[in-house]
Design an enzyme around this catalytic site. Sequence first.
Site, PDB file in Angstrom:
ATOM      1  N   ALA A   9       0.828  -1.216   0.000  1.00 41.74           N
ATOM      2  CA  ALA A   9       0.000   0.000   0.000  1.00 41.74           C
ATOM      3  C   ALA A   9       0.856   1.257   0.000  1.00 41.74           C
ATOM      4  CB  ALA A   9      -0.916  -0.008   1.228  1.00 41.74           C
ATOM      5  N   ARG A  15      -2.708   8.261 -10.293  1.00 44.81           N
ATOM      6  CA  ARG A  15      -3.827   8.378 -11.234  1.00 44.81           C
ATOM      7  C   ARG A  15      -5.155   8.701 -10.551  1.00 44.81           C
ATOM      8  NH1 ARG A  15      -2.290   2.809 -14.138  1.00 44.81           N
ATOM      9  NH2 ARG A  15      -1.206   2.558 -12.138  1.00 44.81           N
ATOM     10  N   GLN A  72       8.151   1.825   3.506  1.00 39.96           N
ATOM     11  CA  GLN A  72       9.010   1.625   2.334  1.00 39.96           C
ATOM     12  C   GLN A  72       9.421   3.007   1.834  1.00 39.96           C
ATOM     13  OE1 GLN A  72       7.081   0.491  -1.288  1.00 39.96           O
ATOM     14  NE2 GLN A  72       8.949  -0.234  -2.273  1.00 39.96           N
ATOM     15  N   GLU A 154       5.118  -6.686 -17.847  1.00 39.77           N
ATOM     16  CA  GLU A 154       4.330  -5.472 -17.623  1.00 39.77           C
ATOM     17  C   GLU A 154       3.993  -4.825 -18.967  1.00 39.77           C
ATOM     18  OE1 GLU A 154       3.033  -4.540 -14.642  1.00 39.77           O
ATOM     19  OE2 GLU A 154       3.844  -6.503 -14.150  1.00 39.77           O
ATOM     20  N   ASN A 169      -2.229 -10.777 -15.016  1.00 36.12           N
ATOM     21  CA  ASN A 169      -1.797 -10.983 -13.631  1.00 36.12           C
ATOM     22  C   ASN A 169      -2.689 -10.161 -12.705  1.00 36.12           C
ATOM     23  OD1 ASN A 169      -0.284 -11.376 -11.259  1.00 36.12           O
ATOM     24  ND2 ASN A 169       0.951  -9.542 -11.694  1.00 36.12           N
ATOM     25  N   LYS A 349     -34.069  15.187  18.531  1.00 36.77           N
ATOM     26  CA  LYS A 349     -32.675  14.951  18.902  1.00 36.77           C
ATOM     27  C   LYS A 349     -32.598  14.617  20.375  1.00 36.77           C
ATOM     28  CE  LYS A 349     -29.989  17.454  20.895  1.00 36.77           C
ATOM     29  NZ  LYS A 349     -29.331  18.606  21.523  1.00 36.77           N
ATOM     30  N   TYR A 364     -39.891  20.689  16.668  1.00 33.65           N
ATOM     31  CA  TYR A 364     -38.542  20.333  17.084  1.00 33.65           C
ATOM     32  C   TYR A 364     -38.580  19.887  18.541  1.00 33.65           C
ATOM     33  CZ  TYR A 364     -33.857  20.523  18.875  1.00 33.65           C
ATOM     34  OH  TYR A 364     -32.684  20.181  19.502  1.00 33.65           O
ATOM     35  N   ASN A 375     -49.884  14.224  22.740  1.00 36.44           N
ATOM     36  CA  ASN A 375     -50.139  14.856  21.447  1.00 36.44           C
ATOM     37  C   ASN A 375     -49.276  16.104  21.351  1.00 36.44           C
ATOM     38  OD1 ASN A 375     -51.960  15.244  18.950  1.00 36.44           O
ATOM     39  ND2 ASN A 375     -51.887  17.227  19.962  1.00 36.44           N
TER      40      ASN A 375
HETATM   41  C1  UD1 Z   1       0.592  -4.321 -10.724  1.00 35.47           C
HETATM   42  C2  UD1 Z   1       1.393  -5.502 -11.316  1.00 35.47           C
HETATM   43  C3  UD1 Z   1       0.685  -5.982 -12.577  1.00 35.47           C
HETATM   44  C4  UD1 Z   1      -0.727  -6.383 -12.240  1.00 35.47           C
HETATM   45  C5  UD1 Z   1      -1.475  -5.251 -11.551  1.00 35.47           C
HETATM   46  C6  UD1 Z   1      -2.801  -5.733 -11.044  1.00 35.47           C
HETATM   47  C7  UD1 Z   1       3.734  -5.189 -10.732  1.00 35.47           C
HETATM   48  C8  UD1 Z   1       5.047  -4.747 -11.204  1.00 35.47           C
HETATM   49  N1  UD1 Z   1       2.736  -5.066 -11.601  1.00 35.47           N
HETATM   50  O1  UD1 Z   1       0.623  -3.250 -11.644  1.00 35.47           O
HETATM   51  O2  UD1 Z   1       1.376  -7.091 -13.141  1.00 35.47           O
HETATM   52  O3  UD1 Z   1      -1.392  -6.787 -13.411  1.00 35.47           O
HETATM   53  O4  UD1 Z   1      -0.730  -4.737 -10.445  1.00 35.47           O
HETATM   54  O5  UD1 Z   1      -3.498  -4.694 -10.415  1.00 35.47           O
HETATM   55  O6  UD1 Z   1       3.613  -5.636  -9.626  1.00 35.47           O
HETATM   56  N2  UD1 Z   1       3.284  -0.500  -4.287  1.00 35.47           N
HETATM   57  C9  UD1 Z   1       4.117  -0.398  -3.183  1.00 35.47           C
HETATM   58  N3  UD1 Z   1       5.402   0.048  -3.356  1.00 35.47           N
HETATM   59  C10 UD1 Z   1       5.886   0.398  -4.575  1.00 35.47           C
HETATM   60  C11 UD1 Z   1       5.043   0.284  -5.700  1.00 35.47           C
HETATM   61  C12 UD1 Z   1       3.734  -0.174  -5.523  1.00 35.47           C
HETATM   62  O7  UD1 Z   1       3.712  -0.689  -2.053  1.00 35.47           O
HETATM   63  O8  UD1 Z   1       7.064   0.782  -4.637  1.00 35.47           O
HETATM   64  C13 UD1 Z   1       1.913  -0.979  -4.100  1.00 35.47           C
HETATM   65  C14 UD1 Z   1       0.860   0.015  -4.533  1.00 35.47           C
HETATM   66  O9  UD1 Z   1       0.481   0.851  -3.473  1.00 35.47           O
HETATM   67  C15 UD1 Z   1      -0.292  -0.883  -4.987  1.00 35.47           C
HETATM   68  C16 UD1 Z   1       0.412  -2.153  -5.435  1.00 35.47           C
HETATM   69  O10 UD1 Z   1       1.703  -2.118  -4.882  1.00 35.47           O
HETATM   70  O11 UD1 Z   1      -1.177  -1.185  -3.927  1.00 35.47           O
HETATM   71  C17 UD1 Z   1       0.477  -2.274  -6.946  1.00 35.47           C
HETATM   72  O12 UD1 Z   1       1.129  -1.158  -7.474  1.00 35.47           O
HETATM   73  P1  UD1 Z   1       0.589  -0.413  -8.769  1.00 35.47           P
HETATM   74  O13 UD1 Z   1       1.468   0.734  -9.066  1.00 35.47           O
HETATM   75  O14 UD1 Z   1      -0.862  -0.144  -8.634  1.00 35.47           O
HETATM   76  O15 UD1 Z   1       0.855  -1.565  -9.860  1.00 35.47           O
HETATM   77  P2  UD1 Z   1       0.140  -1.751 -11.249  1.00 35.47           P
HETATM   78  O16 UD1 Z   1       0.749  -0.833 -12.245  1.00 35.47           O
HETATM   79  O17 UD1 Z   1      -1.307  -1.708 -11.077  1.00 35.47           O
HETATM   80 CA    CA Z   2      -2.795  -1.190  -9.419  1.00 33.17          CA
END
Ligand code: UD1
Ligand code: CA
Length: 450
Positions: A9, A15, A72, A154, A169, A349, A364, A375
């Site tokens: 997360a 986006r 991270q 990807e 995936n 309330k 009220y 009543n």
């Molecule tokens: C990712 C997958 C893709 C898959 C898709 C499905 C990879 C490289 N790609 O792409 O194959 O089809 O999800 O939804 O895994 N996140 C981190 N740290 C980071 C980067 C991302 O915690 O450094 C977390 C994001 O918060 C998110 C998840 O990993 O919850 C996926 O990252 P996101 O950037 O959404 O990957 P997609 O481009 O959707």
């Molecule tokens: Ca995603």
Amino acid sequence: MNIRSVILAAGQGTRMKSRLPKVLHPLLGRPMLQYALDIAAAVCQEQPVVIIGHGAQQIEQAFNDKARLVLQEPQLGTGHAVQQAEALLRDEADNIVVTYADMPLLTAETLLRVVRSQEAHSGPMTMLTMLVDDPRGFGRVVRDQQAQVTAIVEEAQATPEQQAIRELNVGVYCFAAKWLWDALRRIPLSPKGEYYLTDLVAIAVEDGLSVRAELLDNPEEGIGINTRYHLAEAMAIMRQRINQRWMLDGVTLVDPATTYIEPGVTIGMDTVIWPNTHLLGDTTIGEGCVVGPNTVLQDSLVGNHCLMVASVLEGARLEDQVQVGPYCHLRTGAHLEPGVHVGNFGEVKNSHLGPGTKMGHFSYIGDAEIGPNVNIGAGTITCNFDGVNKNHTEIAANVFLGSDTMLVAPVKLGEGARTGAGAVVTKDVPPFTLAVGVPARKIRKLEKRD
Ligand code: UD1
Ligand code: CA
């Protein structure tokens, strides 16, 4: 076998174009991340490890006690994200299940299926895939001539041929821990400067190990949320699931498309929900009720055979056979006993209305204890606020309040008392006594305030 869950997360969610971290965006009253935690609980009793980065402080505030949060920093991709859990989990688990926090439609059954599949498998990983016409920018699943999975590519790196692949995936994996932690170090840097978790597939195949893929039956579960458009799409599906469940449980939804029921709500059999009704939060409705059209219930408790039309209830409690509306507002602490009727433009309330009490029009009632069979005449107001304090009103059984009675609190009316139309009641009225008139008169000058 020991299993732990890791939820990613930390990504920015660019986006979404939002100041709120993506995983805190609510769906039907709950933040997106909550759904990931809920399904993780089905495969693992320990709190999941959630990798956070962007918006870490806000996520910590909301989830500190619900997960083990690991930072991270910087965010170098999904593979790098999983690596952050190594220190915590290396000696704790045999299997590691990894999910992304942006897939709120995934079900616990599906997650369990991936875990069971990996447990029955000698290879280092099992992943979830789906077949759909719209690739949504997902990674493509590459298979060889024997239909063995060989890589995830990807979209940005896929050749035109690979782009045409429709097996995607989903982003749900279960790994053998003893292989995972070392394999993560072998992920190459991608052209985008990230370490992709998805490269583990090619690494396993390089090691001569087989990767298992479980196919998702219902691709709706695999909707990952990257934009607000996806968010709306996911909410619509989630609502459909909830609505369908209630219909199968004996609740009539006159128009499911305009019925909004949050996950924490319960509804009794033979209740009918009219269009544009919102049942929110911790709301419980009994059997045989009619709700709506145009009604909002938030955190409210409703008995059996109640009627609520075009009204808003927040933190209210209705016993059986209560009628409310149209155009009523019942607020926190409103408690209506059986047979109470609150008609148009009534607001209640923090007040208790005894059984059979009627309040037909434009009133009220705040901070009041009202007995049975009272009543409440049209336009009655409890003047409960003196500018500093909220004051209490007490009305005993069988009181009859004439239209437009002003009850200047604190004030008490004894059993069977009556007031005339337009009475402004500033003093207690004894039982079985009629009080009329307007005592308003000039008594002193007010001090000027700047
Ligand atoms: C990712 C997958 C893709 C898959 C898709 C499905 C990879 C490289 N790609 O792409 O194959 O089809 O999800 O939804 O895994 N996140 C981190 N740290 C980071 C980067 C991302 O915690 O450094 C977390 C994001 O918060 C998110 C998840 O990993 O919850 C996926 O990252 P996101 O950037 O959404 O990957 P997609 O481009 O959707
Ligand atoms: Ca995603």
